[in-house]
Design a protein around this motif. Sequence first.
Motif, PDB file in Angstrom:
ATOM      1  N   SER A 193      50.268  32.685  38.159  1.00 39.04           N
ATOM      2  CA  SER A 193      51.644  32.409  37.739  1.00 39.04           C
ATOM      3  C   SER A 193      51.782  32.494  36.228  1.00 39.04           C
ATOM      4  CB  SER A 193      52.074  31.023  38.231  1.00 39.04           C
ATOM      5  OG  SER A 193      51.290  30.003  37.621  1.00 39.04           O
ATOM      6  N   GLY A 194      50.668  32.292  35.506  1.00 38.32           N
ATOM      7  CA  GLY A 194      50.734  32.420  34.057  1.00 38.32           C
ATOM      8  C   GLY A 194      51.147  33.811  33.618  1.00 38.32           C
ATOM      9  N   ALA A 195      50.797  34.835  34.428  1.00 40.30           N
ATOM     10  CA  ALA A 195      51.164  36.212  34.070  1.00 40.30           C
ATOM     11  C   ALA A 195      52.668  36.413  34.094  1.00 40.30           C
ATOM     12  CB  ALA A 195      50.486  37.202  35.021  1.00 40.30           C
ATOM     13  N   ILE A 196      53.386  35.594  34.884  1.00 39.85           N
ATOM     14  CA  ILE A 196      54.842  35.724  34.949  1.00 39.85           C
ATOM     15  C   ILE A 196      55.474  35.354  33.614  1.00 39.85           C
ATOM     16  CG2 ILE A 196      56.904  34.903  36.170  1.00 39.85           C
ATOM     17  CD1 ILE A 196      55.161  34.426  38.589  1.00 39.85           C
ATOM     18  N   ALA A 197      54.766  34.538  32.828  1.00 40.40           N
ATOM     19  CA  ALA A 197      55.288  34.150  31.513  1.00 40.40           C
ATOM     20  C   ALA A 197      54.997  35.194  30.444  1.00 40.40           C
ATOM     21  CB  ALA A 197      54.675  32.810  31.095  1.00 40.40           C
TER      22      ALA A 197
ATOM     23  N   SER B 236      49.212  27.493  29.658  1.00 41.00           N
ATOM     24  CA  SER B 236      49.853  26.210  29.965  1.00 41.00           C
ATOM     25  C   SER B 236      50.501  26.218  31.340  1.00 41.00           C
ATOM     26  CB  SER B 236      50.911  25.884  28.897  1.00 41.00           C
ATOM     27  OG  SER B 236      50.326  25.772  27.626  1.00 41.00           O
ATOM     28  N   VAL B 237      51.178  27.324  31.676  1.00 44.18           N
ATOM     29  CA  VAL B 237      51.783  27.442  33.009  1.00 44.18           C
ATOM     30  C   VAL B 237      50.699  27.389  34.085  1.00 44.18           C
ATOM     31  CG1 VAL B 237      53.040  28.990  34.550  1.00 44.18           C
ATOM     32  CG2 VAL B 237      53.799  28.706  32.196  1.00 44.18           C
ATOM     33  N   MET B 238      49.623  28.125  33.866  1.00 39.97           N
ATOM     34  CA  MET B 238      48.531  28.173  34.829  1.00 39.97           C
ATOM     35  C   MET B 238      47.890  26.794  34.991  1.00 39.97           C
ATOM     36  SD  MET B 238      45.187  30.654  34.662  1.00 39.97           S
ATOM     37  CE  MET B 238      44.580  29.885  33.166  1.00 39.97           C
TER      38      MET B 238
ATOM     39  N   PHE C 166      43.895  44.143  27.392  1.00 40.07           N
ATOM     40  CA  PHE C 166      44.696  42.956  27.701  1.00 40.07           C
ATOM     41  C   PHE C 166      44.946  42.782  29.209  1.00 40.07           C
ATOM     42  CE2 PHE C 166      46.254  42.802  23.206  1.00 40.07           C
ATOM     43  CZ  PHE C 166      45.877  41.485  22.979  1.00 40.07           C
ATOM     44  N   PRO C 167      45.393  43.836  29.927  1.00 41.18           N
ATOM     45  CA  PRO C 167      45.642  43.646  31.360  1.00 41.18           C
ATOM     46  C   PRO C 167      44.403  43.183  32.123  1.00 41.18           C
ATOM     47  CG  PRO C 167      46.641  45.689  30.610  1.00 41.18           C
ATOM     48  CD  PRO C 167      45.787  45.187  29.493  1.00 41.18           C
ATOM     49  N   ALA C 168      43.233  43.718  31.755  1.00 38.70           N
ATOM     50  CA  ALA C 168      42.005  43.295  32.418  1.00 38.70           C
ATOM     51  C   ALA C 168      41.724  41.828  32.132  1.00 38.70           C
ATOM     52  CB  ALA C 168      40.835  44.158  31.957  1.00 38.70           C
ATOM     53  N   LEU C 169      41.959  41.384  30.892  1.00 40.41           N
ATOM     54  CA  LEU C 169      41.749  39.978  30.551  1.00 40.41           C
ATOM     55  C   LEU C 169      42.658  39.071  31.365  1.00 40.41           C
ATOM     56  CD1 LEU C 169      41.261  39.830  26.678  1.00 40.41           C
ATOM     57  CD2 LEU C 169      39.623  39.251  28.460  1.00 40.41           C
ATOM     58  N   VAL C 170      43.923  39.483  31.525  1.00 37.42           N
ATOM     59  CA  VAL C 170      44.863  38.668  32.303  1.00 37.42           C
ATOM     60  C   VAL C 170      44.383  38.529  33.745  1.00 37.42           C
ATOM     61  CG1 VAL C 170      47.204  38.595  33.247  1.00 37.42           C
ATOM     62  CG2 VAL C 170      46.850  39.188  30.852  1.00 37.42           C
ATOM     63  N   VAL C 171      43.946  39.643  34.338  1.00 39.13           N
ATOM     64  CA  VAL C 171      43.468  39.603  35.719  1.00 39.13           C
ATOM     65  C   VAL C 171      42.203  38.763  35.825  1.00 39.13           C
ATOM     66  CG1 VAL C 171      42.569  40.986  37.625  1.00 39.13           C
ATOM     67  CG2 VAL C 171      44.519  41.808  36.308  1.00 39.13           C
ATOM     68  N   VAL C 172      41.275  38.950  34.893  1.00 35.25           N
ATOM     69  CA  VAL C 172      40.020  38.190  34.944  1.00 35.25           C
ATOM     70  C   VAL C 172      40.288  36.702  34.778  1.00 35.25           C
ATOM     71  CG1 VAL C 172      37.861  37.756  33.715  1.00 35.25           C
ATOM     72  CG2 VAL C 172      38.554  40.087  34.190  1.00 35.25           C
ATOM     73  N   ILE C 173      41.158  36.340  33.838  1.00 33.42           N
ATOM     74  CA  ILE C 173      41.469  34.924  33.636  1.00 33.42           C
ATOM     75  C   ILE C 173      42.087  34.324  34.898  1.00 33.42           C
ATOM     76  CG2 ILE C 173      42.992  33.340  32.389  1.00 33.42           C
ATOM     77  CD1 ILE C 173      42.543  35.085  29.906  1.00 33.42           C
ATOM     78  N   GLY C 174      43.072  35.027  35.471  1.00 39.56           N
ATOM     79  CA  GLY C 174      43.698  34.518  36.685  1.00 39.56           C
ATOM     80  C   GLY C 174      42.718  34.428  37.846  1.00 39.56           C
ATOM     81  N   ALA C 175      41.916  35.486  38.032  1.00 39.70           N
ATOM     82  CA  ALA C 175      40.973  35.496  39.157  1.00 39.70           C
ATOM     83  C   ALA C 175      39.888  34.446  38.984  1.00 39.70           C
ATOM     84  CB  ALA C 175      40.353  36.889  39.282  1.00 39.70           C
ATOM     85  N   VAL C 176      39.338  34.343  37.770  1.00 37.68           N
ATOM     86  CA  VAL C 176      38.274  33.362  37.526  1.00 37.68           C
ATOM     87  C   VAL C 176      38.803  31.951  37.743  1.00 37.68           C
ATOM     88  CG1 VAL C 176      36.779  32.364  35.765  1.00 37.68           C
ATOM     89  CG2 VAL C 176      36.987  34.828  35.954  1.00 37.68           C
ATOM     90  N   PHE C 177      39.958  31.670  37.166  1.00 40.24           N
ATOM     91  CA  PHE C 177      40.516  30.330  37.294  1.00 40.24           C
ATOM     92  C   PHE C 177      40.860  30.021  38.749  1.00 40.24           C
ATOM     93  CE2 PHE C 177      43.180  26.721  36.343  1.00 40.24           C
ATOM     94  CZ  PHE C 177      42.591  26.199  35.203  1.00 40.24           C
ATOM     95  N   GLY C 178      41.470  30.983  39.426  1.00 43.92           N
ATOM     96  CA  GLY C 178      41.831  30.755  40.816  1.00 43.92           C
ATOM     97  C   GLY C 178      40.635  30.599  41.721  1.00 43.92           C
TER      98      GLY C 178
END
Length: 818
Positions: free
Chosen positions: A292-296, A523-525, A583-595
Amino acid sequence: MTLWARMTTARPWLTLATELLVVVCAGCWGLGVLDRLNLAGQIDPGSQSARADELIRANIGRQTPDVVVIYSAPPGSTLEDIRARVVERFDRVPAAALAKPIESYWTTKDPIRKSAMISTGGSKALAVLTLEGDDAEQLRAYQRLVPELTVPGIPTQFTGFSALTDDYNTESVHDVALAETVAFPVTLILLLFILGGLVAASFPVIVGGLTIFGSLGALRLISTVTDVSAFALNVAMVLGLGLAIDYGLLTVGRFREELGRGRTPVDAAQHTIRTAGRSIAFSALLMTCAFSGAIAAPISMLRSLGFGAMAAVDIAALLSLTAVPAVLALLGERVNALPWRRGAVQRSEERGARFWDRMAGRVLRRPVLIAVLAGGILLLLSTPLLGIRPAGIDINGLPEHSAVRIAQSTLTTEFPNATDGVTLIVRGSGGVAPTPQAVSRVMAAAQQCAGVRLVLSQAAGGDLVLLHVVLSTPDFTSEVGDTVAALRQLPAPPDITVLVGGQNAISTDSDAAVLRSFPIMLSVMLGATLLVMFAAFRSIVLPFKAVAMAMISLGATIGVLIWVIQDGHGAGYLGTVAAPLPFPALVVVIGAVFGLSTDYEVFLMSRMMEAHLQGATIEEAVRVGVSRTGRIITAAALLLTIVTGAVAFSDVSLLRVTGLGMSLAIIVDATVVRMLLVPALVKVMGRANWWLPRIPWARRGSRFGTEIADTIGTFPDISYSTPFPPAITGNSNIAVVPWRMTGTHLGLIEPPGFAATGKTVDLLVLDIWQFRSGLICRCRSIWDLAEMLQQLGIMPTCGSAAERAFAQAQKWRSKLGF
């Protein structure tokens, strides 16, 4: 989940048919999304470059070429020799497809532009096309125009944004499809050994395939309201397959466990939904929160990545909570059919339980040492974070053999004055065009900036004049960013506004916007994850611990990525060279790792909490949680690593970084974090794991579960026994169940807040259960409160001097009217 379980298994054939029909229809409709994929949406709408682009479109029309064609004269021929054949091809291009006429070395009348469109060796020349329509329409037009613009016998190369998009789409879809072609059979073989039978092993793989197909429909729906990146499809395919395997493994494992306890297939399926299904539902919520952080994000490309990931996760969870239990209820014991070896299922589960029980025992013997060592290793792996240098997507993200990348290299090296450069807008005030003197002053000042080779007048219209700045450094590099910043510091003449635009400025502004938005995205995440974890565990401590573990895992993962990809240590094994992290890879990795980190936390802690609520001590709860989930979590991590690891060998840098990052995160989290660090911390923290403040709104939900948790917190060593058999009324709607409770008073009794006394209670309790449709719909517990308080020394015993003193005080209070 009880109602959902009953609905899903009441008519399993209907549930299964409905689910398959919806997924197949959605997938068939979603095949159209393949024509809508693009690399658009990289513009920050609030940036100066975006305002400049809007002004150019409104006053002059689009000036940025979408396609650049390089024609090379064959050996023995000159550019003039091939003029007629090339220009004849230009005439075949429909005028409706062009936003402006084709400009080429052979057709331009401007001598300066003509000199820029011939190579330094004189054997190559350019043609540039600016296409009509949005990005999707331009992409389709480019694919139709390639055959028209290709001249037989004349070497022809294509580059530009449309060519870049087309090549990225082709390469990424091909690499992911190839990776999953390898991953599917390998995963099925491993599942055969993990689950022991072909029937059970086929469930996760089939659900993974259906998830990928259903995700196409979700992405097609998303494409109707926003741009959808080609990488959104890649992420959906990888995550959809990986999580479907995880969820399927968890569901099948719990179902077989319930069958082993003597439940009927339907009861086992329902209990699976109520237990494992709850974990899957919270897991899907956590993965959704992570992305959901990516939506921001300020740019739509990153938002489309988040939407694609969330769609795949939710479809995988929905299938695992509906179709899978329905099929399991129909199959029953046949889920164990076609074993690879007789008795393999039972032996495999027994070996796994024994191994992980011993592992938990070792951790519990030295929890502080394990926590310090594991935490120290992860923090050490995180140290490269201090030198992170992310970047956007550019031509270098394509494989070295890419025709578009080779063409772009030719353009850069042999046409030094024909690069994108930077666009300067010189705008007058009050709707009046700037004077020639003001434009000359701006041109002279720009010429003095570092990195500027030449400043040319490009076009004029309305109240503005366009200047094209030719750079001395390659496009889309950090040096270009410095030049853009310097141009924005130019002093403007009176009543003149100077704006910096063009593709290089757009790229610079987008990178800066993503960096600025990272704190908001995180913060959203974090906020959404904490809320979901709080609802899952009804604890303040566990959600914060889970987030802390996820952050440690994330830091270690990105640290290793920086060391390998950015710094180039071992990059040769992946067939790449040192390069910034996209950047796009970082966003995906951050979301996937955190999730995934919080996902595995839910799987593990749910079992620990289940055991804790049943009266287990902290040590017992840890051993139960690790022994029951260790095999499942490790197997799921192994399978997901295969799926994502296959993508790590892609030739496209964004996919390579994403696949490697997710693989590293899964390995680190499922081993060091989840099986060592978390159990050690649970042991060290003890009863604090379950702490929840006495806030009325925070304790809404399951009163029964909350009361059980409160009782265990007050009497940690509580034990139960049944001194008499239950009594059932004649109509079987009411049962009276006697039971005896013993425990040591070591916590508060709320209300009214009696402090711990350290004394032991032995209390007889009567439960009155009322049934409806074979289920308990109401439970009342009756016990002697006065007896319990007397045992604790809070209330005086019968006949004691203290009781007589209390009675005398009550009489005086009555007489005095208090």
